[in-house]
Write an enzyme that holds these catalytic residues in place. Structure first.
Site, PDB file in Angstrom:
ATOM      1  N   GLY A  40       4.300   7.968  -0.095  1.00  0.00           N
ATOM      2  CA  GLY A  40       5.443   8.206   0.774  1.00  0.00           C
ATOM      3  C   GLY A  40       5.137   7.787   2.199  1.00  0.00           C
ATOM      4  O   GLY A  40       4.597   6.709   2.443  1.00  0.00           O
TER       5      GLY A  40
ATOM      6  N   GLU B 207       3.916   3.023  -0.973  1.00  0.00           N
ATOM      7  CA  GLU B 207       3.523   3.304  -2.354  1.00  0.00           C
ATOM      8  C   GLU B 207       4.231   4.561  -2.860  1.00  0.00           C
ATOM      9  O   GLU B 207       4.534   5.475  -2.073  1.00  0.00           O
ATOM     10  CB  GLU B 207       2.008   3.466  -2.454  1.00  0.00           C
ATOM     11  CG  GLU B 207       1.258   2.194  -2.100  1.00  0.00           C
ATOM     12  CD  GLU B 207      -0.228   2.262  -2.429  1.00  0.00           C
ATOM     13  OE1 GLU B 207      -0.664   3.240  -3.066  1.00  0.00           O
ATOM     14  OE2 GLU B 207      -0.949   1.324  -2.042  1.00  0.00           O
ATOM     15  N   PRO B 208       4.479   4.637  -4.161  1.00  0.00           N
ATOM     16  CA  PRO B 208       5.255   5.753  -4.706  1.00  0.00           C
ATOM     17  C   PRO B 208       4.593   7.111  -4.547  1.00  0.00           C
ATOM     18  O   PRO B 208       5.270   8.125  -4.386  1.00  0.00           O
ATOM     19  CB  PRO B 208       5.432   5.387  -6.184  1.00  0.00           C
ATOM     20  CG  PRO B 208       4.381   4.357  -6.470  1.00  0.00           C
ATOM     21  CD  PRO B 208       4.174   3.629  -5.196  1.00  0.00           C
TER      22      PRO B 208
ATOM     23  N   GLU C 265       9.819  -2.327  15.578  1.00  0.00           N
ATOM     24  CA  GLU C 265      10.649  -2.156  14.390  1.00  0.00           C
ATOM     25  C   GLU C 265      11.667  -1.050  14.601  1.00  0.00           C
ATOM     26  O   GLU C 265      12.838  -1.184  14.228  1.00  0.00           O
ATOM     27  CB  GLU C 265       9.774  -1.826  13.176  1.00  0.00           C
ATOM     28  CG  GLU C 265      10.593  -1.646  11.894  1.00  0.00           C
ATOM     29  CD  GLU C 265       9.749  -1.158  10.733  1.00  0.00           C
ATOM     30  OE1 GLU C 265       9.955  -1.638   9.613  1.00  0.00           O
ATOM     31  OE2 GLU C 265       8.869  -0.287  10.938  1.00  0.00           O
TER      32      GLU C 265
ATOM     33  N   SER D 218     -11.858  13.198   7.844  1.00  0.00           N
ATOM     34  CA  SER D 218     -12.023  13.193   9.300  1.00  0.00           C
ATOM     35  C   SER D 218     -11.366  11.976   9.960  1.00  0.00           C
ATOM     36  O   SER D 218     -10.955  12.028  11.118  1.00  0.00           O
ATOM     37  CB  SER D 218     -13.510  13.232   9.667  1.00  0.00           C
ATOM     38  OG  SER D 218     -14.184  12.102   9.136  1.00  0.00           O
TER      39      SER D 218
ATOM     40  N   GLN E 213      45.577  12.043  17.955  1.00  0.00           N
ATOM     41  CA  GLN E 213      44.272  12.346  18.516  1.00  0.00           C
ATOM     42  C   GLN E 213      43.235  12.625  17.437  1.00  0.00           C
ATOM     43  O   GLN E 213      42.042  12.382  17.645  1.00  0.00           O
ATOM     44  CB  GLN E 213      44.377  13.538  19.476  1.00  0.00           C
ATOM     45  CG  GLN E 213      45.149  13.203  20.738  1.00  0.00           C
ATOM     46  CD  GLN E 213      45.272  14.373  21.688  1.00  0.00           C
ATOM     47  OE1 GLN E 213      44.944  15.503  21.336  1.00  0.00           O
ATOM     48  NE2 GLN E 213      45.753  14.110  22.887  1.00  0.00           N
TER      49      GLN E 213
END
Length: 387
Positions: free
Chosen positions: A132, A128-129, A245, A179, A282
């Site tokens: 993050g 979601e924007p 993933e 919590s 090289q």
């Protein structure tokens, strides 16, 4: 790893390589240019059974493990398909994991065979924007009603939403508690109903063949039987899929780097400047050799993490390290290939610029290199947590 297992992986590698390389660089350049989903590529892998690589045979899959899936997707990326091909395949392989592990028997029997055959395309609705990487702060809410839920909210960077039939959607079903901030989120596997979900594509730097989108969800109705597992435990179910993933993303980066290195080495042998192949210099040869070393090392870390996962051992640190190394080594190889080609690297004719654009994503997604270092600092070194 036994000799039998090594031969099994070699067979997967050979089969996936042969299939992926039927689709050449020109195919992927056109898909990228036109922003077209690579349906022909997906169908080829579906017909060969590879989309169901990790789905058990009883649900229509091949019943193989993470190591086989990782090798397959590495070969896809290294064929020149890059993230355009890698994402097209891996979104059939890993997003269904919570359904496989926690979905009802009815849900698994109805949908997993269709996913394995490529008949159903999924989107994965988590990010979601405003939240993050702090998923505990998502704002999309699912309110309980008779027979189900009504969902409202917004998602961003959602892959496949232009074409997806279904969405695995994470929403809050109870308020966030300081919590226990990761409790109270629920996973739903439901239709991507375009009358209730507005899909807006995001124009982006690379991987144009695979769409990324913003979703605006307005009173989406979800049934009780579309809840995956238990209400309120959705984030826990996602965690189970994070390490696989990370391993796969690592090997996609490695595959991209190998594709770039292959092209750069060929060019360095053929390109003559000042009467000699540029590969004799090289300043050209050493960076490419260094990238070969780093890609090899990253692959070994990724396969080590995959092996730990299959042995049901904790592989969090190894999977995170693999993602970090794969993204870095892959990007460095593509960047050095750009330097090898010189001015021609900017030409789409040589394809390097597409690989470079696609591999850069892996430094940011699915989570940033800085977050990997935060995690390793705390988990491997015992330093105070900074996130």
């Amino acid at each position: 790893m036994t000799v039998t297992e090594e031969r099994g992986l070699d067979l997967v590698r050979k089969s996936a390589r042969e299939l992926a390389r039927r689709f050449d660089y020109e195919y992927w350049r056109e898909k990228d240019k036109k922003a077209e989903y690579p349906w022909e590529f997906v169908k080829a892998f579906a017909d060969a059974g590879w989309l169901g690589v990790m789905i058990p045979e009883e649900y229509g899959g091949l019943g193989l493990g993470l190591m086989e899936a990782a090798v397959m997707i590495q070969e896809v990326a290294s064929s020149g398909a890059g993230m355009s091909g890698g994402s097209a395949i891996h979104f059939y392989v890993f997003p269904p994991a919570p359904i496989l592990r926690y979905g009802s028997e009815e849900m698994k029997r109805k949908w997993l065979p269709k996913i394995a055959k490529g008949e159903v395309l999924m989107a994965f609705g988590v990010t979601e924007p405003e939240a993050g990487v702090d998923t505990s702060r998502i704002r999309t809410k699912a309110e309980k009603v008779d027979g189900g839920y009504v969902v409202n909210g917004q998602k961003v960077w959602i892959t496949n939403a232009q074409n997806a039939h279904k969405i695995l959607l994470l929403a809050r079903t109870s308020p966030r508690e300081e919590s226990k901030p990761l409790d109270g989120m629920t996973l739903f596997f439901t239709d991507l109903d375009r009358e209730k979900i507005t899909v807006r594509e995001i124009e982006k730097l690379g991987r144009s063949a695979i769409d990324s989108n913003e979703l605006f969800i307005d009173n989406l109705e979800v049934r009780d039987d579309e809840v995956v597992g238990e209400v309120g435990k959705g984030f826990t179910y996602l965690i189970d899929g994070l390490n696989p993933e990370r391993v796969v993303v690592a090997l996609e980066g490695i595959g991209l780097g190998r594709a770039a290195l292959e092209m750069a080495s060929k060019y360095a042998n053929e390109r003559v400047v000042f009467g000699r192949p540029i590969g004799k210099n090289q300043a050209v040869a050493h960076p490419l050799a260094d990238s070969w070393i780093r890609l090899e090392a990253a692959e070994r870390m990724a396969m080590h993490a995959a092996e730990l996962f299959e042995d049901h051992q904790n592989c969090g640190k190894e999977a995170a390290a693999a993602k970090y190394l794969g993204a870095e080594a892959g990007f460095e190889a593509c960047d050095r290939a750009m330097s090898t080609f010189g001015g021609y690297a900017y030409s789409k004719e040589y394809h390097i610029e597409r690989l470079w654009r696609e591999v850069r994503l892996l430094r940011n997604a699915p989570f940033s290199q800085e977050m990997v270092l935060n995690y390793i600092s705390a988990q491997a070194l015992g330093l105070p947590r900074s996130y």
